[in-house]
Design an enzyme around this catalytic site. Structure first.
Site, PDB file in Angstrom:
ATOM      1  N   LYS A 165     -39.465  33.971 -56.867  1.00 40.44           N
ATOM      2  CA  LYS A 165     -39.102  32.918 -58.340  1.00 40.44           C
ATOM      3  C   LYS A 165     -38.539  31.636 -57.327  1.00 40.44           C
ATOM      4  CE  LYS A 165     -38.082  36.142 -62.089  1.00 40.44           C
ATOM      5  NZ  LYS A 165     -37.160  36.604 -63.047  1.00 40.44           N
TER       6      LYS A 165
ATOM      7  N   ASP B 206     -37.678  32.469 -68.303  1.00 41.92           N
ATOM      8  CA  ASP B 206     -36.438  33.448 -68.296  1.00 41.92           C
ATOM      9  C   ASP B 206     -35.204  33.120 -69.211  1.00 41.92           C
ATOM     10  OD1 ASP B 206     -37.603  35.007 -66.856  1.00 41.92           O
ATOM     11  OD2 ASP B 206     -36.949  34.786 -64.873  1.00 41.92           O
TER      12      ASP B 206
ATOM     13  N   ALA C  59     -30.078  35.517 -62.163  1.00 37.00           N
ATOM     14  CA  ALA C  59     -28.669  35.313 -62.389  1.00 37.00           C
ATOM     15  C   ALA C  59     -28.647  33.303 -62.825  1.00 37.00           C
ATOM     16  CB  ALA C  59     -27.795  35.455 -61.319  1.00 37.00           C
TER      17      ALA C  59
ATOM     18  N   ARG D  14     -26.155  32.061 -53.785  1.00 34.18           N
ATOM     19  CA  ARG D  14     -26.628  30.641 -53.450  1.00 34.18           C
ATOM     20  C   ARG D  14     -27.278  30.371 -54.797  1.00 34.18           C
ATOM     21  NH1 ARG D  14     -31.350  28.683 -52.454  1.00 34.18           N
ATOM     22  NH2 ARG D  14     -32.241  30.780 -52.125  1.00 34.18           N
TER      23      ARG D  14
END
Length: 304
Positions: free
Chosen positions: A71, A116, A144, A170
């Site tokens: 991604k 997403d 996340a 990160r």
């Protein structure tokens, strides 16, 4: 000519995306062959070079769904990144933008999006979570980051991010900074007390990675978090890992009376947005198309 689309990732054999997309295109009457292709992060540049060569030979490709671990790497492989994907630096959707009629000389452009975020927001709203006054995210990677954006859209004032290594996370940290959502990165160990009091928890951990935390939560819920039984009641948990299902953390949550949103719900809603991009639909995907997508993966049909 039948067009092409695919989901890319590693490993990819478990993916339910082909079932979702094929059902949608069959119902829409669109000739689009959708497959799953195993691509590693190291192999992504070479694969995308082949895709660009195919596009030059003919307009065969219409879209790519992108899953882990690609991604973030996909950002550097497209011509443009749009929408929230630009702030997140995370792309899960690549659309092939064709020139308008009469401008055939213009090249086909590869445009990156992130569906997403819409998948998480719509899955949570479908379960009744319209806001997130107290919110937590498990994991700090690309999904996340999308969860952080979703919580921002649900008006969360802040969020706790729980990770194994607090020096990492990160992508989640970058997303929070770009979106202006205050976050605290905290160790995953000992996270249960905070999770038990959160209104919305989004677990982006891989399958079984939350199992130790599930055992801790089960004990905490049984004890009422140190107080009278029933003092702590869990809120809404979205666990993006959907195989195996139910996960241990989902089972512990349900047994304590909380609301659980399977990751399959997120997968459906993000795929709905991908279908729109891949087919060029300018309006919402019809309800009957969403119904057959749900049927294809054994999920309940929506109530509109």
């Amino acid at each position: 000519m039948t067009g092409r689309a695919a989901v890319l990732g590693h490993p990819i054999s478990h993916s339910k995306s082909p079932a979702l997309h094929r059902a949608a295109y069959a119902r829409l009457g669109v000739e689009l062959d959708y497959s799953a292709i195993d691509v590693t992060e190291a192999g992504l540049p070479a694969f995308m070079a082949r895709v660009r060569k195919d596009v030059q030979l003919g307009p065969s490709w219409h879209g790519l769904s992108v899953t882990m671990p690609l991604k973030s790497a996909m950002v550097g492989e497209v011509d443009e990144v749009r929408g929230v994907a630009r702030e997140l630096g995370v792309v899960n959707t690549v659309a092939f933008e064709r020139p308008a009629a009469g401008t055939d000389a213009a090249p086909i452009r590869l445009v990156g999006y992130n569906t997403d975020v819409a998948g998480i927001v719509n899955a949570l709203r479908h379960a009744g979570a319209v806001s997130a006054p107290a919110a937590a995210v498990l994991g700090g990677g690309g999904t996340a980051a999308a969860a952080i954006a979703a919580l921002k859209e649900l008006d969360a004032p802040a969020a706790d991010i729980f990770v194994r290594d607090i020096t990492g996370a990160r992508e989640a940290r970058a997303a929070a900074e770009a979106l202006g959502l205050p976050v605290r990165v905290r160790p995953l160990e000992g996270a249960s007390a905070a999770l038990a009091r959160a209104d919305v928890v989004i677990s982006t951990l891989p399958p079984r990675a939350a199992d130790p935390l599930a055992e801790e939560l089960a004990r905490l819920f049984a004890q009422g978090a140190g107080g009278p039984a029933g003092e702590v009641r869990p809120g809404v948990l979205l666990d993006v890992a959907y195989d195996p299902w139910p996960s241990r953390i989902a089972s512990a949550w349900l047994e304590a009376g909380g609301v659980v949103v399977p990751g399959l719900e997120m997968l459906i809603y993000q795929a709905v947005e991908q279908v729109r991009h891949f087919t060029g639909l300018h309006e919402a995907v019809p309800a009957e198309v969403i119904d057959v997508m749900c049927d294809a993966v054994g999920a309940p049909r929506r109530v509109f």
